[in-house]
Design a protein around this motif. Structure first.
Motif, PDB file in Angstrom:
ATOM      1  N   THR A  47       0.408 -31.304  47.215  1.00 27.13           N
ATOM      2  CA  THR A  47       0.610 -30.641  45.930  1.00 27.13           C
ATOM      3  C   THR A  47       1.182 -29.247  46.164  1.00 27.13           C
ATOM      4  OG1 THR A  47      -1.656 -29.768  45.889  1.00 27.13           O
ATOM      5  CG2 THR A  47      -1.283 -31.928  44.862  1.00 27.13           C
ATOM      6  N   THR A  71       4.691 -33.363  45.900  1.00 23.69           N
ATOM      7  CA  THR A  71       4.800 -32.942  44.503  1.00 23.69           C
ATOM      8  C   THR A  71       4.873 -31.426  44.374  1.00 23.69           C
ATOM      9  OG1 THR A  71       2.416 -32.713  44.086  1.00 23.69           O
ATOM     10  CG2 THR A  71       3.353 -34.928  43.877  1.00 23.69           C
ATOM     11  N   ASP A  72       5.425 -31.002  43.257  1.00 23.52           N
ATOM     12  CA  ASP A  72       5.391 -29.592  42.878  1.00 23.52           C
ATOM     13  C   ASP A  72       5.588 -29.519  41.370  1.00 23.52           C
ATOM     14  OD1 ASP A  72       5.595 -26.752  44.421  1.00 23.52           O
ATOM     15  OD2 ASP A  72       6.685 -26.660  42.526  1.00 23.52           O
ATOM     16  N   ASP A  97       1.952 -31.848  38.088  1.00 25.08           N
ATOM     17  CA  ASP A  97       1.027 -30.730  37.931  1.00 25.08           C
ATOM     18  C   ASP A  97      -0.225 -31.028  38.753  1.00 25.08           C
ATOM     19  OD1 ASP A  97      -0.745 -28.774  37.095  1.00 25.08           O
ATOM     20  OD2 ASP A  97      -0.302 -29.018  34.960  1.00 25.08           O
ATOM     21  N   ALA A  98      -0.584 -30.148  39.660  1.00 22.17           N
ATOM     22  CA  ALA A  98      -1.763 -30.355  40.497  1.00 22.17           C
ATOM     23  C   ALA A  98      -3.051 -30.418  39.695  1.00 22.17           C
ATOM     24  CB  ALA A  98      -1.865 -29.245  41.546  1.00 22.17           C
ATOM     25  N   LEU A 101      -2.809 -34.806  37.844  1.00 24.39           N
ATOM     26  CA  LEU A 101      -2.008 -35.633  38.740  1.00 24.39           C
ATOM     27  C   LEU A 101      -1.807 -37.046  38.184  1.00 24.39           C
ATOM     28  CD1 LEU A 101      -3.634 -34.377  42.044  1.00 24.39           C
ATOM     29  CD2 LEU A 101      -1.248 -34.023  41.353  1.00 24.39           C
ATOM     30  N   VAL A 111      -5.394 -35.035  50.779  1.00 19.31           N
ATOM     31  CA  VAL A 111      -4.622 -34.200  49.857  1.00 19.31           C
ATOM     32  C   VAL A 111      -4.454 -32.852  50.543  1.00 19.31           C
ATOM     33  CG1 VAL A 111      -4.549 -33.049  47.621  1.00 19.31           C
ATOM     34  CG2 VAL A 111      -5.497 -35.363  47.797  1.00 19.31           C
ATOM     35  N   CYS A 113      -2.332 -28.863  50.565  1.00 21.73           N
ATOM     36  CA  CYS A 113      -1.677 -27.872  49.715  1.00 21.73           C
ATOM     37  C   CYS A 113      -1.471 -26.593  50.521  1.00 21.73           C
ATOM     38  CB  CYS A 113      -2.524 -27.593  48.475  1.00 21.73           C
ATOM     39  SG  CYS A 113      -1.772 -26.463  47.295  1.00 21.73           S
ATOM     40  N   ALA A 130      -7.913 -33.004  43.049  1.00 19.73           N
ATOM     41  CA  ALA A 130      -7.727 -33.346  44.459  1.00 19.73           C
ATOM     42  C   ALA A 130      -8.820 -34.303  44.924  1.00 19.73           C
ATOM     43  CB  ALA A 130      -7.731 -32.078  45.310  1.00 19.73           C
TER      44      ALA A 130
END
Length: 270
Positions: A47, A71-72, A97-98, A101, A111, A113, A130
């Motif tokens: 993320t 993702t971002d 969007d974190a 998700l 997960v 980040c 997460a």
């Protein structure tokens, strides 16, 4: 955190990737990649991937059959990351969007980040998401910057830019990237999200740039600090870079410069 703190658009992704990434992000990306790959995961979700520095470090370490979803929230940054990445059929790029998700629960072994949690409007919700993604025994691995006083160039730049706008100094660097450094708070928020086992290690490294101007340009043009400066007076952007350059050179010299950086690396599970 203001809405402007989350805007990585225009020329920011280019300066971020060419100057900020080698300045402060690459060494920590290598650390996170090692931690993620250590368990030989079959499915990894990243993320807040930004311009893809962690993706580039981690992908070569994952096994041939691994699934890697990157993702971002910010599409321009994700596009930049995808363009930089070598062709890899294991990687799926997804704007997401974190905090919300779009994946099934218990879909991933890890997960991860890289320096994204500081930007979450609601970190507990982000951590809860997460955890929802993780299969039994899965791990959430991420890092955050320590306080700005432990990060030389960021502190130098913040003080220098404040002299350009003494009545309304831009506070992005202290407020957001370096605003989430309290280890006790991090532990408490992870526990509220349901994590039981939490390991936090503070790691000091050295940030290097070819010149004081490169370091100053990285912070002033390659982060949302640029948005804050331009919102006050776009005509003073060059002056802000000049002041930041002078401040870094005064402390770290005129040639290639080196300064301390420090971050917390977190592994949460359970």
């Amino acid at each position: 955190m203001s809405e402007r703190d989350k805007v990585f658009a225009g020329s920011i992704p280019k300066f971020y990737d060419t100057l900020m990434v080698p300045l402060i992000f690459e060494d920590y990306a290598a650390d996170v990649a090692e931690l993620v790959a250590a368990s030989s995961p079959d499915a990894v979700l990243e993320t807040a991937a930004g311009s893809g520095v962690l993706t580039r470090a981690l992908a070569p370490k994952l096994h041939a059959g691994a699934r890697y979803v990157v993702t971002d929230l910010n599409q321009p940054m994700l596009d930049h990351a995808a363009a930089r990445q070598v062709c890899d059929s294991r990687i799926q790029w997804r704007q997401a969007d974190a905090l919300d998700l779009p994946f099934e629960s218990r879909s991933f072994d890890v997960v991860c980040c890289q320096f994204g949690a500081m930007f979450f409007p609601n970190r507990i919700l982000g951590y809860t998401e997460a955890r929802r993604m993780l299969r039994p025994g899965g791990r959430f691995i991420f890092n955050v910057w320590d306080r700005i006083e432990e990060n030389d160039f960021a502190e130098n730049v913040t003080h220098a830019v404040a002299t350009v706008f003494p009545h309304d100094p831009p506070g992005f660097l202290a407020r957001t990237p370096h605003g989430y450094h309290d280890v006790a708070l991090i532990r408490a928020e992870l526990r509220r999200a349901g994590f039981a086992d939490i390991e936090i290690e503070t790691r000091e490294k050295v940030s290097r740039a070819n010149s004081a101007r490169d370091a100053a340009t990285a912070y002033c043009l390659g982060t949302p600090l640029r948005n804050e400066i331009e919102a006050r007076d776009a005509n003073l952007l060059e002056l802000a870079v000049d002041r930041a350059t002078q401040a870094i050179a005064r402390v770290h010299g005129e040639g290639p410069v080196a300064g301390k950086i420090q971050a917390h690396v977190i592994v949460a599970s359970g």
